[in-house]
Enzyme design. Structure first.
Site, PDB file in Angstrom:
ATOM      1  N   TYR A  69       0.828  -1.219   0.000  1.00 15.20           N
ATOM      2  CA  TYR A  69       0.000   0.000   0.000  1.00 15.20           C
ATOM      3  C   TYR A  69       0.859   1.264   0.000  1.00 15.20           C
ATOM      4  CZ  TYR A  69      -4.400  -2.420  -0.030  1.00 15.20           C
ATOM      5  OH  TYR A  69      -5.467  -3.185  -0.443  1.00 15.20           O
ATOM      6  N   HIS A 121     -15.093   2.657  -1.350  1.00 12.76           N
ATOM      7  CA  HIS A 121     -14.141   1.584  -1.057  1.00 12.76           C
ATOM      8  C   HIS A 121     -12.953   2.066  -0.217  1.00 12.76           C
ATOM      9  CE1 HIS A 121     -15.821  -0.853  -4.709  1.00 12.76           C
ATOM     10  NE2 HIS A 121     -16.621  -0.859  -3.654  1.00 12.76           N
ATOM     11  N   ASN A 243     -18.012   5.662 -20.991  1.00 11.84           N
ATOM     12  CA  ASN A 243     -17.123   4.500 -20.933  1.00 11.84           C
ATOM     13  C   ASN A 243     -16.808   4.098 -22.376  1.00 11.84           C
ATOM     14  OD1 ASN A 243     -16.008   1.802 -20.501  1.00 11.84           O
ATOM     15  ND2 ASN A 243     -17.002   1.839 -18.494  1.00 11.84           N
TER      16      ASN A 243
HETATM   17  N1  APR Z   1     -12.441   6.543 -19.463  1.00 14.04           N
HETATM   18  C1  APR Z   1     -13.597   5.972 -19.051  1.00 14.04           C
HETATM   19  N2  APR Z   1     -13.703   4.665 -18.748  1.00 14.04           N
HETATM   20  C2  APR Z   1     -12.624   3.896 -18.913  1.00 14.04           C
HETATM   21  C3  APR Z   1     -11.388   4.413 -19.356  1.00 14.04           C
HETATM   22  C4  APR Z   1     -11.336   5.799 -19.641  1.00 14.04           C
HETATM   23  N3  APR Z   1     -10.208   6.378 -20.077  1.00 14.04           N
HETATM   24  N4  APR Z   1     -10.490   3.411 -19.402  1.00 14.04           N
HETATM   25  C5  APR Z   1     -11.130   2.299 -18.983  1.00 14.04           C
HETATM   26  N5  APR Z   1     -12.424   2.593 -18.697  1.00 14.04           N
HETATM   27  C6  APR Z   1     -13.469   1.705 -18.199  1.00 14.04           C
HETATM   28  C7  APR Z   1     -13.328   0.257 -18.615  1.00 14.04           C
HETATM   29  O1  APR Z   1     -13.947   0.040 -19.876  1.00 14.04           O
HETATM   30  C8  APR Z   1     -14.059  -0.448 -17.477  1.00 14.04           C
HETATM   31  O2  APR Z   1     -15.450  -0.546 -17.769  1.00 14.04           O
HETATM   32  O3  APR Z   1     -13.345   1.700 -16.806  1.00 14.04           O
HETATM   33  C9  APR Z   1     -13.867   0.482 -16.276  1.00 14.04           C
HETATM   34  C10 APR Z   1     -12.902  -0.024 -15.223  1.00 14.04           C
HETATM   35  O4  APR Z   1     -13.445  -1.174 -14.640  1.00 14.04           O
HETATM   36  P1  APR Z   1     -12.776  -1.880 -13.360  1.00 14.04           P
HETATM   37  O5  APR Z   1     -11.310  -2.037 -13.599  1.00 14.04           O
HETATM   38  O6  APR Z   1     -13.582  -3.085 -13.053  1.00 14.04           O
HETATM   39  O7  APR Z   1     -12.907  -0.776 -12.236  1.00 14.04           O
HETATM   40  P2  APR Z   1     -14.126  -0.442 -11.273  1.00 14.04           P
HETATM   41  O8  APR Z   1     -15.427  -0.556 -11.977  1.00 14.04           O
HETATM   42  O9  APR Z   1     -13.788   0.842 -10.609  1.00 14.04           O
HETATM   43  O10 APR Z   1     -14.015  -1.616 -10.218  1.00 14.04           O
HETATM   44  C11 APR Z   1     -14.828  -1.559  -9.085  1.00 14.04           C
HETATM   45  O11 APR Z   1     -13.702  -3.407  -8.110  1.00 14.04           O
HETATM   46  O12 APR Z   1     -11.530  -3.892  -8.513  1.00 14.04           O
HETATM   47  C12 APR Z   1     -12.459  -3.637  -7.498  1.00 14.04           C
HETATM   48  O13 APR Z   1     -12.454  -2.435  -5.468  1.00 14.04           O
HETATM   49  C13 APR Z   1     -12.039  -2.368  -6.800  1.00 14.04           C
HETATM   50  O14 APR Z   1     -13.133  -0.231  -6.662  1.00 14.04           O
HETATM   51  C14 APR Z   1     -12.852  -1.299  -7.517  1.00 14.04           C
HETATM   52  C15 APR Z   1     -14.108  -2.077  -7.897  1.00 14.04           C
END
Ligand code: APR
Length: 287
Positions: A69, A121, A243
């Site tokens: 971390y 989170h 997205n």
């Molecule tokens: N702009 C917008 N969206 C984007 C970009 C961008 N430049 N780049 C990627 N993405 C989108 C991807 O298409 C995907 O749908 O962002 C999303 C990221 O998804 P995850 O990696 O699953 O992240 P998140 O939804 O925040 O995950 C939720 O899961 O991993 C755990 O605790 C962690 O808080 C996190 C939670």
């Protein structure tokens, strides 16, 4: 970019009196902040996130988990808010009843000028006592904790220098609580833990009361966070998603804007309010 926006999206935003911007890892991607699953490179490549992001892992090997971390905090500190974060802060300024709800543990919304984003989170910058989770102020502030720990460590490891692999993945002893002496742990939600109740309640209330909920950069598969846009939709809000990829939340949305947060959000704000300044002129904190 404006031509890529359906005209209705900007009008919906302009007319809103309360906006919730619900963000995930995608909004920080263009600042170079990896998701925690992707933040296992160099020293950490041999681990799974599940090995490091659990209460059991911290209990078994606090120095290993705190070290990871610390490394992640150092990387976030070097990152800067991007135009997506700035546009989000602009929405807050332009629509005073707005709230940012984020699943991210970085502080890029704060550094872009957002006021008190709700961290569903937790946060990399809000460490807390393992014994007294309700008393996070029993030890020095997050920056001081990190500073003290860095001072006690070889600089290269504290800076996340992958070449300085000490062989154990960058172990760093966690500080101790100034009140009870228990270990200080990262203030993030780990696998198997419940979300902070106050944050979840505040996010649900904001979602139930908003006119427009903007979903930005989340895969929408992690619950209960992914329930937030559903609460807004059920309460009659218009949901707009930004997205580059389709997500399971597409069907909930009146408008799906396929593109990156750093490009689409400023264009949306500028289209709604018609000013380059509104679209995210650098906040003083970003310099
Ligand atoms: N702009 C917008 N969206 C984007 C970009 C961008 N430049 N780049 C990627 N993405 C989108 C991807 O298409 C995907 O749908 O962002 C999303 C990221 O998804 P995850 O990696 O699953 O992240 P998140 O939804 O925040 O995950 C939720 O899961 O991993 C755990 O605790 C962690 O808080 C996190 C939670």
């Amino acid at each position: 970019m404006e031509s890529l926006l359906p005209p209705g999206a900007a009008a919906l935003l302009r007319q809103a009196r309360r906006v919730v911007v619900f963000t995930g890892a995608g909004i920080s991607a263009e600042s170079g902040v990896p998701t925690f699953r992707d933040d296992l490179t160099g020293l950490w490549a041999r681990f799974d996130a599940e090995q490091l992001a659990t209460p059991e892992a911290f209990h078994a090997d606090p120095e290993l988990v705190w070290g990871w971390y610390e490394w992640r905090r150092a990387r976030v500190r070097r990152a800067r808010p991007n135009p997506g974060h700035l546009a989000t802060a602009a929405i807050e300024r332009l629509v005073p009843g707005s709230v940012v709800v984020t699943q991210n543990v970085d502080d890029l919304h704060e550094r872009a000028g957002s006021t008190a984003p709700i961290h569903l989170h937790g946060s990399l910058f809000a460490p807390r006592c393992v014994a007294e989770p309700a008393h996070p102020a029993a030890f020095p502030d997050a920056e001081a904790v990190s500073r003290d720990v860095r001072a006690a460590q070889p600089a290269a490891v504290a800076d996340g220098d992958e070449a300085a692999d000490p062989g154990e993945g960058g172990r760093i002893p966690p500080p101790r609580c100034g009140r009870c002496g228990a270990l200080v742990r990262p203030g993030v939600v780990w696998f198997g833990e419940t979300l902070p109740e106050a944050a979840l309640t505040a996010a649900a209330e904001a979602a139930a009361a908003c006119d427009v909920l903007l979903i930005v950069g989340t895969s929408g598969v992690v619950y209960p966070a992914a329930e937030i846009p559903r609460i807004a939709a059920r309460a009659g809000a218009t949901v707009i998603q930004v997205n580059p990829e389709p997500t399971p939340l597409d069907g909930l949305c009146a408008v799906n804007l396929r593109g990156s947060a750093a490009r689409v959000l400023p264009a949306l704000v500028e289209s709604a309010w018609g000013s380059a300044e509104a679209a995210g002129a650098p906040h003083p904190a970003v310099s």
